[in-house]
Design a protein around this motif. Structure first.
Motif, PDB file in Angstrom:
ATOM      1  N   GLU A   1       0.826  -1.186   0.000  1.00  0.00           N
ATOM      2  CA  GLU A   1       0.000   0.000   0.000  1.00  0.00           C
ATOM      3  C   GLU A   1       0.875   1.256   0.000  1.00  0.00           C
ATOM      4  O   GLU A   1       2.017   1.245   0.447  1.00  0.00           O
ATOM      5  N   ARG A   2       0.290   2.337  -0.496  1.00  0.00           N
ATOM      6  CA  ARG A   2       0.985   3.613  -0.450  1.00  0.00           C
ATOM      7  C   ARG A   2       1.106   4.054   1.006  1.00  0.00           C
ATOM      8  O   ARG A   2       0.140   4.001   1.761  1.00  0.00           O
ATOM      9  N   GLU A   3       2.304   4.480   1.385  1.00  0.00           N
ATOM     10  CA  GLU A   3       2.537   4.840   2.763  1.00  0.00           C
ATOM     11  C   GLU A   3       3.113   6.243   2.900  1.00  0.00           C
ATOM     12  O   GLU A   3       3.834   6.727   2.025  1.00  0.00           O
ATOM     13  N   PHE A   4       2.778   6.864   4.011  1.00  0.00           N
ATOM     14  CA  PHE A   4       3.280   8.188   4.342  1.00  0.00           C
ATOM     15  C   PHE A   4       4.776   8.131   4.603  1.00  0.00           C
ATOM     16  O   PHE A   4       5.261   7.223   5.279  1.00  0.00           O
ATOM     17  N   VAL A   5       5.486   9.120   4.086  1.00  0.00           N
ATOM     18  CA  VAL A   5       6.920   9.240   4.342  1.00  0.00           C
ATOM     19  C   VAL A   5       7.194  10.463   5.218  1.00  0.00           C
ATOM     20  O   VAL A   5       7.823  10.354   6.255  1.00  0.00           O
ATOM     21  N   THR A   6       6.718  11.610   4.778  1.00  0.00           N
ATOM     22  CA  THR A   6       6.973  12.846   5.511  1.00  0.00           C
ATOM     23  C   THR A   6       5.999  13.925   5.078  1.00  0.00           C
ATOM     24  O   THR A   6       5.456  13.880   3.982  1.00  0.00           O
ATOM     25  N   GLY A   7       5.777  14.910   5.961  1.00  0.00           N
ATOM     26  CA  GLY A   7       4.898  16.026   5.649  1.00  0.00           C
ATOM     27  C   GLY A   7       5.485  17.325   6.169  1.00  0.00           C
ATOM     28  O   GLY A   7       6.311  17.328   7.083  1.00  0.00           O
ATOM     29  N   ILE A   8       5.038  18.425   5.576  1.00  0.00           N
ATOM     30  CA  ILE A   8       5.517  19.741   5.989  1.00  0.00           C
ATOM     31  C   ILE A   8       4.372  20.731   5.946  1.00  0.00           C
ATOM     32  O   ILE A   8       3.527  20.685   5.040  1.00  0.00           O
ATOM     33  N   GLY A   9       4.321  21.618   6.933  1.00  0.00           N
ATOM     34  CA  GLY A   9       3.268  22.614   6.992  1.00  0.00           C
ATOM     35  C   GLY A   9       3.444  23.706   5.962  1.00  0.00           C
ATOM     36  O   GLY A   9       4.443  23.777   5.253  1.00  0.00           O
ATOM     37  N   GLN A  10       2.429  24.574   5.906  1.00  0.00           N
ATOM     38  CA  GLN A  10       2.390  25.578   4.851  1.00  0.00           C
ATOM     39  C   GLN A  10       3.586  26.519   4.889  1.00  0.00           C
ATOM     40  O   GLN A  10       4.077  26.941   3.842  1.00  0.00           O
ATOM     41  N   ASN A  11       4.054  26.862   6.095  1.00  0.00           N
ATOM     42  CA  ASN A  11       5.172  27.800   6.194  1.00  0.00           C
ATOM     43  C   ASN A  11       6.518  27.111   6.375  1.00  0.00           C
ATOM     44  O   ASN A  11       7.543  27.782   6.493  1.00  0.00           O
TER      45      ASN A  11
END
Length: 125
Positions: free
Chosen positions: A44-54
């Motif tokens: 399955e597709r898995e989350f690696v990393t995320g970043i906020g708008q700023n």
């Protein structure tokens, strides 16, 4: 609406590095939190990393923490994924995604409204 295009994938030996880029066009890029996901064959597709708008908030999957780094340049409408000390298990198609309503902490696929086409990363042992 925002259009996303990933680049920078390729073949690298274990222990090596790659930097992926995701260029956005359309709606204001800085309105969106951004994420990187990956999908290996049969998984399955898995989350690696995320970043906020700023760019101040970031989150990482445990499997990549300390090796991968996400950043963004809102002036260039681009989000980056720096991948160091790559392992064969990092091999996958990597996707960037845009989330209008989150702050970079969403780890569910369904939270992201827009997706790129993906770029292949292959790590040889």
């Amino acid at each position: 609406q925002v259009h996303l295009a990933e680049s920078g994938g390729g073949l690298v030996q274990a222990g090596g590095s790659l930097r992926l880029s995701c260029a956005a066009s359309g709606r204001t890029f800085s309105d969106y939190a951004m994420g990187w996901f990956r999908q290996a064959p049969g998984k399955e597709r898995e989350f690696v990393t995320g970043i906020g708008q700023n760019g101040f908030f970031t989150s990482y999957a445990d499997s990549v923490k300390g090796r991968f780094s996400i950043s963004r340049d809102n002036a260039k409408n681009t989000v980056y994924l720096q991948m160091n000390n790559l392992k064969p298990e990092d091999s996958a198609v990597y996707y960037c995604a845009a989330d209008l309503y989150g702050g970079g902490s969403n780890r569910q696929n369904r939270a992201y409204e827009h997706w790129g086409q993906g770029t292949q990363v292959t790590v040889s042992s």
